[in-house]
Design a protein around this motif. Sequence first.
Motif, PDB file in Angstrom:
ATOM      1  N   MET A   1      51.492   5.221  89.344  1.00 59.70           N
ATOM      2  CA  MET A   1      52.047   5.634  90.633  1.00 59.70           C
ATOM      3  C   MET A   1      50.947   5.686  91.688  1.00 59.70           C
ATOM      4  N   VAL A   2      51.245   5.212  92.875  1.00 57.85           N
ATOM      5  CA  VAL A   2      50.308   5.284  94.002  1.00 57.85           C
ATOM      6  C   VAL A   2      51.032   5.932  95.178  1.00 57.85           C
ATOM      7  N   SER A   3      50.450   6.991  95.736  1.00 56.27           N
ATOM      8  CA  SER A   3      51.093   7.701  96.852  1.00 56.27           C
ATOM      9  C   SER A   3      50.168   7.730  98.056  1.00 56.27           C
ATOM     10  N   LEU A   4      50.755   7.676  99.245  1.00 62.05           N
ATOM     11  CA  LEU A   4      49.990   7.713 100.488  1.00 62.05           C
ATOM     12  C   LEU A   4      49.583   9.150 100.789  1.00 62.05           C
ATOM     13  N   ILE A   5      48.285   9.379 100.936  1.00 62.17           N
ATOM     14  CA  ILE A   5      47.769  10.717 101.247  1.00 62.17           C
ATOM     15  C   ILE A   5      47.810  10.960 102.750  1.00 62.17           C
ATOM     16  N   CYS A   6      47.225  10.051 103.517  1.00 59.70           N
ATOM     17  CA  CYS A   6      47.195  10.229 104.963  1.00 59.70           C
ATOM     18  C   CYS A   6      46.914   8.907 105.666  1.00 59.70           C
ATOM     19  N   THR A   7      47.170   8.902 106.962  1.00 63.40           N
ATOM     20  CA  THR A   7      46.882   7.758 107.813  1.00 63.40           C
ATOM     21  C   THR A   7      45.960   8.210 108.934  1.00 63.40           C
ATOM     22  N   LEU A   8      44.825   7.540 109.073  1.00 60.54           N
ATOM     23  CA  LEU A   8      43.832   7.871 110.096  1.00 60.54           C
ATOM     24  C   LEU A   8      43.964   6.873 111.240  1.00 60.54           C
ATOM     25  N   ARG A   9      44.092   7.395 112.466  1.00 58.44           N
ATOM     26  CA  ARG A   9      44.429   6.532 113.600  1.00 58.44           C
ATOM     27  C   ARG A   9      43.421   6.650 114.750  1.00 58.44           C
ATOM     28  N   SER A 261      49.743  -6.870 102.877  1.00 61.93           N
ATOM     29  CA  SER A 261      49.904  -6.072 101.669  1.00 61.93           C
ATOM     30  C   SER A 261      48.569  -5.793 100.991  1.00 61.93           C
ATOM     31  N   VAL A 262      48.598  -4.779 100.125  1.00 63.03           N
ATOM     32  CA  VAL A 262      47.474  -4.423  99.266  1.00 63.03           C
ATOM     33  C   VAL A 262      47.938  -4.574  97.827  1.00 63.03           C
ATOM     34  N   ALA A 263      47.167  -5.259  96.995  1.00 59.30           N
ATOM     35  CA  ALA A 263      47.518  -5.454  95.591  1.00 59.30           C
ATOM     36  C   ALA A 263      46.512  -4.718  94.710  1.00 59.30           C
ATOM     37  N   ILE A 264      47.018  -4.058  93.664  1.00 60.03           N
ATOM     38  CA  ILE A 264      46.171  -3.350  92.702  1.00 60.03           C
ATOM     39  C   ILE A 264      46.401  -3.977  91.334  1.00 60.03           C
ATOM     40  N   TYR A 265      45.310  -4.423  90.697  1.00 60.37           N
ATOM     41  CA  TYR A 265      45.410  -5.138  89.422  1.00 60.37           C
ATOM     42  C   TYR A 265      44.658  -4.403  88.320  1.00 60.37           C
ATOM     43  N   ASP A 266      45.090  -4.633  87.095  1.00 59.52           N
ATOM     44  CA  ASP A 266      44.279  -4.335  85.920  1.00 59.52           C
ATOM     45  C   ASP A 266      43.240  -5.449  85.839  1.00 59.52           C
ATOM     46  N   ALA A 267      41.976  -5.095  86.044  1.00 58.89           N
ATOM     47  CA  ALA A 267      40.929  -6.119  86.133  1.00 58.89           C
ATOM     48  C   ALA A 267      40.654  -6.786  84.795  1.00 58.89           C
ATOM     49  N   ASN A 268      40.926  -6.100  83.690  1.00 58.05           N
ATOM     50  CA  ASN A 268      40.666  -6.672  82.369  1.00 58.05           C
ATOM     51  C   ASN A 268      41.745  -7.672  81.965  1.00 58.05           C
ATOM     52  N   LEU A 269      43.003  -7.319  82.254  1.00 61.73           N
ATOM     53  CA  LEU A 269      44.118  -8.170  81.842  1.00 61.73           C
ATOM     54  C   LEU A 269      44.558  -9.140  82.930  1.00 61.73           C
ATOM     55  N   GLY A 270      44.149  -8.866  84.183  1.00 55.42           N
ATOM     56  CA  GLY A 270      44.586  -9.715  85.284  1.00 55.42           C
ATOM     57  C   GLY A 270      46.060  -9.538  85.606  1.00 55.42           C
ATOM     58  N   ILE A 271      46.561  -8.321  85.422  1.00 57.41           N
ATOM     59  CA  ILE A 271      47.980  -8.029  85.627  1.00 57.41           C
ATOM     60  C   ILE A 271      48.155  -7.199  86.896  1.00 57.41           C
ATOM     61  N   LEU A 272      49.140  -7.567  87.721  1.00 53.54           N
ATOM     62  CA  LEU A 272      49.457  -6.805  88.931  1.00 53.54           C
ATOM     63  C   LEU A 272      50.099  -5.481  88.533  1.00 53.54           C
ATOM     64  N   LEU A 273      49.555  -4.373  89.054  1.00 55.78           N
ATOM     65  CA  LEU A 273      50.095  -3.044  88.769  1.00 55.78           C
ATOM     66  C   LEU A 273      50.937  -2.512  89.920  1.00 55.78           C
ATOM     67  N   TYR A 274      50.435  -2.647  91.155  1.00 57.47           N
ATOM     68  CA  TYR A 274      51.138  -2.109  92.321  1.00 57.47           C
ATOM     69  C   TYR A 274      50.933  -3.036  93.518  1.00 57.47           C
ATOM     70  N   LYS A 277      52.725  -1.786 100.780  1.00 60.07           N
ATOM     71  CA  LYS A 277      53.114  -2.440 102.030  1.00 60.07           C
ATOM     72  C   LYS A 277      53.350  -1.385 103.099  1.00 60.07           C
ATOM     73  N   GLN A 278      52.261  -0.843 103.638  1.00 57.76           N
ATOM     74  CA  GLN A 278      52.363   0.184 104.664  1.00 57.76           C
ATOM     75  C   GLN A 278      51.835  -0.291 106.009  1.00 57.76           C
ATOM     76  N   HIS A 279      50.895  -1.236 105.994  1.00 54.54           N
ATOM     77  CA  HIS A 279      50.316  -1.736 107.249  1.00 54.54           C
ATOM     78  C   HIS A 279      51.249  -2.753 107.888  1.00 54.54           C
ATOM     79  N   ASN A 280      51.185  -2.854 109.223  1.00 52.97           N
ATOM     80  CA  ASN A 280      52.034  -3.831 109.902  1.00 52.97           C
ATOM     81  C   ASN A 280      51.250  -5.012 110.479  1.00 52.97           C
ATOM     82  N   ARG A 281      49.954  -5.088 110.145  1.00 46.91           N
ATOM     83  CA  ARG A 281      49.168  -6.275 110.480  1.00 46.91           C
ATOM     84  C   ARG A 281      48.227  -6.573 109.309  1.00 46.91           C
ATOM     85  N   TYR A 282      47.356  -7.569 109.458  1.00 46.15           N
ATOM     86  CA  TYR A 282      46.478  -7.998 108.367  1.00 46.15           C
ATOM     87  C   TYR A 282      45.708  -6.818 107.779  1.00 46.15           C
TER      88      TYR A 282
END
Length: 480
Positions: A1-9, A261-274, A277-282
């Motif tokens: 699980m990944v949760s948003l803590i805060c947004t700094l503006r 988007s931001v992608a989080i992977y298992d670096a050993n297996l090369g599998i996408l975990l999460y 999609k919170q940002h509205n630009r690059y």
Amino acid sequence: MVSLICTLRHHTDELSCCAFSPSLLATCSADKTLRVYNTADFSELPFSPLSGHGYGVHCCCFSSCGSHLLSCSTDGSIIVWRSDTGEATALLEHPARSPLRVCALAHDSSLLLAGACDGTVALWDFSCKTLRRCSAVSEASVVACCFSPCGQYFLTGCTHGDLKLWDVDISLLHAEKDAHDLGVTCCSSTPQLKVDGCCVEFRLASCGQDSQLKIWIVSQREGAACIMKLLHTLTTHSAPVLSCAFSSDGDLVVSGSVDKSVAIYDANLGILLYTLKQHNRYVTAVALSPTMPWIATGSMDRTVNVWKIGDGDSRTAPESRQTVCQGRKLPGHSRLPVADWSEEDVQSWLCEEGLEELVCNFKANNIDGLELSQLNKETAAELGIESVGLRGRLLRKIEALKSEQSGSEAPDEFLCPITRELMKDPVIAADGYSYERESIESWIRGKNKTSPMTNLPLQTTLLTPNRSLKMAITRWKSSQ
């Protein structure tokens, strides 16, 4: 699980880099500043923002113990800051003053490396701040670099797409041609070495304009040449991948992309975990904390999102920290012009910016948005703000606020590519790009005879007024 803590503006232009120390988060931007936050509650430190670069800041990083923060810029310099006071303690300049796109410290903070637009890297002994060597490593701009975990090697990536491994004498050990079609954008190594008998290896992540994230094994046997072996090619993103970073244990790798988007992977297996999609630009920057399960992501939307990985306990509950950092959208970030703010809006903005001690002064003097926008050094003193430092912080934040609101919706083509500010007197240079006259003239006077955009030689220093662009900017300003 990944949760948003805060947004700094707080930044007023696109984010370029994020970096964690054990207790701090630093961010830098095309707005020429760095901002520093305490990771206990993600409040901005009193000495933030840090201003010292003449152009946009491209990269920042902390020393291993977190006592120093470093930043590099288009102005061709690296500034070393004290993390506890924000004091600039050293200014290191590229010998040719070529724009610096990336910088990195060895894991033991003994060496400092910077990659430049002219295809060179500069290497300093960090302890004594002396230049060790500056050498050409590519025919294209060096936009990515990192040290091996042992600090005896470093890697570079360029806009032509090559990855190269070097020793600290800048002797080439291995070249991976066309590692990323159309160009490398970032590279990052794991913090740990793996030793297996007489073989030493570590993992490297790289990403590029080909929309791919790759994980490599870099190894060397005693007496043999270095080898780079491709372990995984990850194709989750649908657009160029601009940033990547490993977790402190090397088990996770995170990437940010033009697809927002931001992608989080298992670096050993090369599998996408999460996928986040919170940002509205690059998404231009990603960083992972060395001590906590946190990820920071920066974007061209001028925000930094801080995320928590997993369900374990943290020093502050995510729910409470979201209230502190996000809450309702305070006036400082709304579309309402500052001049139209009420007294209550101004007081809320003071709290948002960490200036709570000024609320009573402003309330007693009935300061609304119009008075706030016209505040200067003299009137601030008349309000009874005796502390010079506090007055300075207030005035800097007011200027940043006005800059944010005046340029927040400006089309990108109206901004000078060098300063990222709205142009007043745009001119066309020999490279075909338009710049603010004062900025490009200063660039040329500084012995930069190459294009700030292409790094190719300028065939002439003649500048032609861009009257149609100036008229378009004038029309846009009058419509605001």
